[in-house]
Design a protein around this motif. Structure first.
Motif, PDB file in Angstrom:
ATOM      1  N   LEU A  38       0.801  -1.223   0.000  1.00  0.00           N
ATOM      2  CA  LEU A  38       0.000   0.000   0.000  1.00  0.00           C
ATOM      3  C   LEU A  38       0.832   1.270   0.000  1.00  0.00           C
ATOM      4  O   LEU A  38       0.296   2.370  -0.104  1.00  0.00           O
ATOM      5  CB  LEU A  38      -0.990  -0.008   1.160  1.00  0.00           C
ATOM      6  CG  LEU A  38      -2.064  -1.086   1.062  1.00  0.00           C
ATOM      7  CD1 LEU A  38      -3.064  -0.965   2.200  1.00  0.00           C
ATOM      8  CD2 LEU A  38      -2.765  -1.063  -0.282  1.00  0.00           C
ATOM      9  N   ARG A 103      -5.486   3.653  -2.918  1.00  0.00           N
ATOM     10  CA  ARG A 103      -4.595   3.167  -1.845  1.00  0.00           C
ATOM     11  C   ARG A 103      -4.991   3.763  -0.498  1.00  0.00           C
ATOM     12  O   ARG A 103      -4.957   3.088   0.523  1.00  0.00           O
ATOM     13  CB  ARG A 103      -3.149   3.508  -2.164  1.00  0.00           C
ATOM     14  CG  ARG A 103      -2.507   2.557  -3.125  1.00  0.00           C
ATOM     15  CD  ARG A 103      -0.995   2.744  -3.175  1.00  0.00           C
ATOM     16  NE  ARG A 103      -0.472   2.034  -4.307  1.00  0.00           N
ATOM     17  CZ  ARG A 103      -0.288   2.562  -5.512  1.00  0.00           C
ATOM     18  NH1 ARG A 103      -0.568   3.815  -5.742  1.00  0.00           N
ATOM     19  NH2 ARG A 103       0.183   1.821  -6.497  1.00  0.00           N
ATOM     20  N   ARG A 107      -5.989   1.659   2.758  1.00  0.00           N
ATOM     21  CA  ARG A 107      -5.340   1.780   4.073  1.00  0.00           C
ATOM     22  C   ARG A 107      -6.391   1.983   5.167  1.00  0.00           C
ATOM     23  O   ARG A 107      -6.281   1.400   6.249  1.00  0.00           O
ATOM     24  CB  ARG A 107      -4.323   2.919   4.057  1.00  0.00           C
ATOM     25  CG  ARG A 107      -3.021   2.548   3.363  1.00  0.00           C
ATOM     26  CD  ARG A 107      -1.934   3.593   3.565  1.00  0.00           C
ATOM     27  NE  ARG A 107      -2.192   4.842   2.867  1.00  0.00           N
ATOM     28  CZ  ARG A 107      -1.824   5.120   1.626  1.00  0.00           C
ATOM     29  NH1 ARG A 107      -1.155   4.228   0.923  1.00  0.00           N
ATOM     30  NH2 ARG A 107      -2.085   6.293   1.080  1.00  0.00           N
ATOM     31  N   THR A 119      -1.729  -4.208  -4.130  1.00  0.00           N
ATOM     32  CA  THR A 119      -2.216  -3.716  -5.419  1.00  0.00           C
ATOM     33  C   THR A 119      -1.464  -4.375  -6.566  1.00  0.00           C
ATOM     34  O   THR A 119      -0.331  -4.827  -6.418  1.00  0.00           O
ATOM     35  CB  THR A 119      -2.060  -2.183  -5.538  1.00  0.00           C
ATOM     36  OG1 THR A 119      -0.684  -1.833  -5.471  1.00  0.00           O
ATOM     37  CG2 THR A 119      -2.843  -1.459  -4.458  1.00  0.00           C
TER      38      THR A 119
END
Length: 173
Positions: A38, A103, A107, A119
């Motif tokens: 991330l 992202r 998170r 990812t």
């Protein structure tokens, strides 16, 4: 003559249409591949070849597909010490969503649920494993410790898909 041309055109169109879409990779032994964490750092696909893996390969445009089933799995975690489970978001197939925003959302969800997430910025997992076109699909993959795919389903799950999923997962619980 005219009929054979129409037949040939229909055959070519049918073959072209068939070539698009997902490929069934059940039974295939998959190679190691790099994805990203991330913070956008490249990493080897975690636990591949070390533990059975339950992977959720998600197009963020269709993250709500199978939402009831996914909510159940989030509430009744099946990972633990025997099965490693995590999500991989397919960023390339969602070009209108900025990667940084996705992202950030990931998170937040990770902080809330504790789920591991990664990812795939360039479809390297999809391509390395020969999944075919999984754009706009929510994909669930189960890979055993020997890197062999035992379960591969995509799109809206049927009751049979769910039963097949549990049949595979229950072997490893």
């Amino acid at each position: 003559m005219k009929r054979s041309l129409i037949f040939a055109a229909a055959l070519l169109f049918g073959v072209g249409a068939y070539a698009k879409g997902p490929n069934n990779i059940e039974g295939k032994t998959v190679p190691h591949v790099k994805i990203r964490d991330l913070q956008n750092q490249p990493i080897d696909l975690p636990y591949l070849g070390k533990a059975p893996l339950l992977l959720f390969y998600v197009d963020p445009d269709h993250a709500g597909q199978n939402s009831d089933f996914i909510a159940y799995l989030e509430e009744h975690q099946i990972g633990g010490d025997k099965i490693q489970a995590y999500g991989i978001v397919n960023l390339k197939d969602a070009p209108l969503l900025p990667n940084g925003v996705v992202r950030s959302m990931m998170r937040s969800k990770q902080k809330k649920t504790g789920a591991a997430m990664y990812t795939d910025v360039d479809c390297s997992l999809r391509d390395a494993w020969g999944m075919g076109d999984v754009n706009n699909l929510f994909v669930i993959i189960f890979v055993n410790k020997d890197r062999k795919v035992e379960f591969f389903r995509y799109g809206d799950f049927t009751e049979k898909d769910k039963a097949d999923f549990w049949k595979v997962v229950n072997k490893y619980k």
